[in-house]
Scaffold this motif. Structure first.
Motif, mmCIF file in Angstrom:
data_model
loop_
_atom_site.group_PDB
_atom_site.id
_atom_site.type_symbol
_atom_site.label_atom_id
_atom_site.label_comp_id
_atom_site.label_asym_id
_atom_site.label_seq_id
_atom_site.Cartn_x
_atom_site.Cartn_y
_atom_site.Cartn_z
ATOM 1 N N SER A 169 4.855 13.526 -20.316
ATOM 2 C CA SER A 169 5.038 14.738 -19.504
ATOM 3 C C SER A 169 4.335 15.940 -20.126
ATOM 4 O O SER A 169 3.714 16.741 -19.422
ATOM 5 C CB SER A 169 6.532 15.025 -19.335
ATOM 6 O OG SER A 169 7.156 15.199 -20.602
ATOM 7 N N ALA A 170 4.399 16.070 -21.459
ATOM 8 C CA ALA A 170 3.711 17.180 -22.112
ATOM 9 C C ALA A 170 2.198 17.041 -21.989
ATOM 10 O O ALA A 170 1.483 18.044 -21.770
ATOM 11 C CB ALA A 170 4.118 17.250 -23.587
ATOM 12 N N GLY A 171 1.673 15.816 -22.111
ATOM 13 C CA GLY A 171 0.238 15.610 -21.945
ATOM 14 C C GLY A 171 -0.239 15.952 -20.549
ATOM 15 O O GLY A 171 -1.298 16.583 -20.376
ATOM 16 N N CYS A 172 0.519 15.563 -19.527
ATOM 17 C CA CYS A 172 0.157 15.913 -18.141
ATOM 18 C C CYS A 172 0.187 17.422 -17.934
ATOM 19 O O CYS A 172 -0.668 17.984 -17.235
ATOM 20 C CB CYS A 172 1.113 15.228 -17.174
ATOM 21 S SG CYS A 172 0.956 13.427 -17.128
ATOM 22 N N THR A 173 1.156 18.096 -18.548
ATOM 23 C CA THR A 173 1.239 19.549 -18.400
ATOM 24 C C THR A 173 0.062 20.249 -19.073
ATOM 25 O O THR A 173 -0.520 21.190 -18.514
ATOM 26 C CB THR A 173 2.558 20.064 -19.001
ATOM 27 O OG1 THR A 173 3.651 19.347 -18.444
ATOM 28 C CG2 THR A 173 2.740 21.542 -18.723
ATOM 29 N N LEU A 202 7.564 23.361 -20.693
ATOM 30 C CA LEU A 202 6.748 22.652 -21.684
ATOM 31 C C LEU A 202 7.264 22.915 -23.098
ATOM 32 O O LEU A 202 7.424 21.981 -23.904
ATOM 33 C CB LEU A 202 5.284 23.092 -21.562
ATOM 34 C CG LEU A 202 4.325 22.536 -22.624
ATOM 35 C CD1 LEU A 202 4.268 21.009 -22.547
ATOM 36 C CD2 LEU A 202 2.933 23.139 -22.446
ATOM 37 N N VAL A 203 7.561 24.175 -23.413
ATOM 38 C CA VAL A 203 8.060 24.514 -24.745
ATOM 39 C C VAL A 203 9.433 23.898 -24.985
ATOM 40 O O VAL A 203 9.688 23.283 -26.036
ATOM 41 C CB VAL A 203 8.104 26.048 -24.920
ATOM 42 C CG1 VAL A 203 8.786 26.418 -26.232
ATOM 43 C CG2 VAL A 203 6.689 26.627 -24.875
ATOM 44 N N THR A 208 14.936 23.474 -18.751
ATOM 45 C CA THR A 208 13.782 22.617 -18.442
ATOM 46 C C THR A 208 13.819 22.103 -17.014
ATOM 47 O O THR A 208 12.829 22.197 -16.273
ATOM 48 C CB THR A 208 13.745 21.425 -19.422
ATOM 49 O OG1 THR A 208 13.678 21.914 -20.764
ATOM 50 C CG2 THR A 208 12.538 20.552 -19.149
ATOM 51 N N VAL A 209 14.962 21.569 -16.596
ATOM 52 C CA VAL A 209 15.051 20.943 -15.279
ATOM 53 C C VAL A 209 14.910 21.970 -14.162
ATOM 54 O O VAL A 209 14.160 21.773 -13.193
ATOM 55 C CB VAL A 209 16.380 20.173 -15.149
ATOM 56 C CG1 VAL A 209 16.586 19.686 -13.725
ATOM 57 C CG2 VAL A 209 16.395 18.994 -16.108
#
Length: 379
Positions: free
Chosen positions: A26-30, A54-55, A98-99
């Motif tokens: 998920s972080a890579g996609c962001t 992301l953070v 986050t959600v």
């Protein structure tokens, strides 16, 4: 009396590795989304807002590794650091932030496709504000519905929690109900908005699939309900690991779902470009073979140059009509006369298509612009 299902002891390494893979994906996609949008100069409010989840997503993953570094049989005998890590501020609040911010990103991503002041964009703004108030309600319900021993509000050190029917914790019920309501709204909204928009079948399916990412979080909410609100299932001694693990999975999947629109659009555009190049190569190869076996011309060539030739009428799209109509006449020979007749017939059919789109109503008149907005604003 119905038997109670007791979950077996859980693997700490298995849980940590699984949630780490999801968080990394998920972080890579962001990060790819932000780099791509910055490179094409399409940064908007949804891209700025996604910095927050992301953070917190990365922070939540790191906290999970530190919190469950070793198996704890009795949480009440844990160290002071363990107590702080399992407090409301480091266990539940990062998950909520986050959600719900990813849901606001999804709502804004829905609105950026439509033109300014369009009803669909106004609805997306309303959804974003609704998600913000929903987050505030869940955070307050989780903090105020239970009494804690210390101001840290450690999850397993509660002295009292408001319950419904003496069995179900009110904060859990509010969290699950709010989760499902928000996911259903984000799932139904794009279906209703795009249902009447006239798009090609392939693009129609693509657009509808993009915004159905919230169904992933909806399924997770159902799984959470089955695990923690079902009296026939007991999580066992590792209930805290399962609870925080499900929170981490939900946070990672929510962040990934908010990026599906950008990742899928870029993949779709790259696939179309690849297919177009293959068709051009095949067409060029076939034309070279035909010209190689054909007899040479002896008379003067009266054909139109390739650089001066207008696009084929059957390959025109709605965004090319204005350019196509405004092109000046090329020549005055019989070849030009036949080409001009084809152009006139194409103009007439395309203009009739435009008038029919504009007469279908507010949502149907935006169909041609939706294709242009979707391509330009997402990839």
């Amino acid at each position: 009396m119905a038997s109670v299902i007791i979950l077996p002891p859980q693997s700490y390494i298995g849980w940590k590795v699984s949630i780490s893979i999801l968080h990394a994906l998920s972080a890579g996609c962001t990060i790819y989304r932000l780099i791509h949008r910055f490179r094409i100069h399409r940064i908007w409010w949804d891209d700025r807002l996604i910095f927050i989840p992301l953070v917190f997503n990365i922070l939540y993953c790191v906290l999970a590794w530190i919190r469950f570094s070793h198996r704890v049989i009795n949480p009440l005998l844990g160290s002071r650091t363990y107590e702080i890590l399992n407090s409301y501020w480091l266990s539940l609040l990062p998950y909520l932030i986050t959600v719900w911010t990813t849901r606001m990103v999804l709502a804004l991503s829905l609105g950026r496709i439509f033109p300014h002041k369009h009803p669909a964009r106004q609805w997306s703004y309303f959804l974003s504000i609704l998600m913000a108030f929903s987050f505030i309600g869940c955070a307050l319900a989780a903090a105020l519905s239970c009494s804690y021993i210390s101001p840290l509000m450690i999850l397993y050190e509660t002295t009292y929690c408001a319950t419904l029917d003496g069995r179900y914790v009110v904060s859990m019920i509010i969290l699950v109900a709010d989760n499902m309501l928000c996911d259903v709204l984000l799932f139904i909204s794009p279906l209703l908005l795009f249902w009447r928009v006239k798009l090609p079948l392939s693009e129609r399916r693509l657009v509808l699939v993009f915004f159905c990412g919230s169904i992933l979080t909806l399924l997770l909410s159902i799984a959470f309900t089955v695990l923690f609100l079902n009296r026939r299932i007991y999580a066992g001694n590792d209930w805290l690991l399962i609870l925080i693990g499900v929170f981490n999975i939900d946070a990672a999947v929510s962040l990934f779902a908010s990026n599906m629109i950008v990742i899928s659009t870029c993949f779709y555009q790259a696939l179309r470009r690849l297919r177009s190049r293959e068709k051009v190569v095949q067409h060029s190869t076939a034309r070279n073979r035909t010209s190689h076996f054909s007899s040479p011309r002896t008379g003067p060539c009266s054909c139109v140059r390739q650089s001066q030739r207008s696009p084929s009428p059957e390959h025109l799209t709605l965004t090319e009509i204005s350019t196509y109509i405004s092109s000046p006449p090329l020549s005055q020979g019989p070849q030009h006369s036949r080409l001009h007749d084809d152009i006139s017939n194409s103009e007439k059919s395309e203009l009739e298509a435009v008038h029919s789109l504009q007469s279908d109503g507010n949502f149907q008149s935006v169909s041609g612009r939706t294709r242009l907005f979707f391509t330009r604003r997402n990839c």
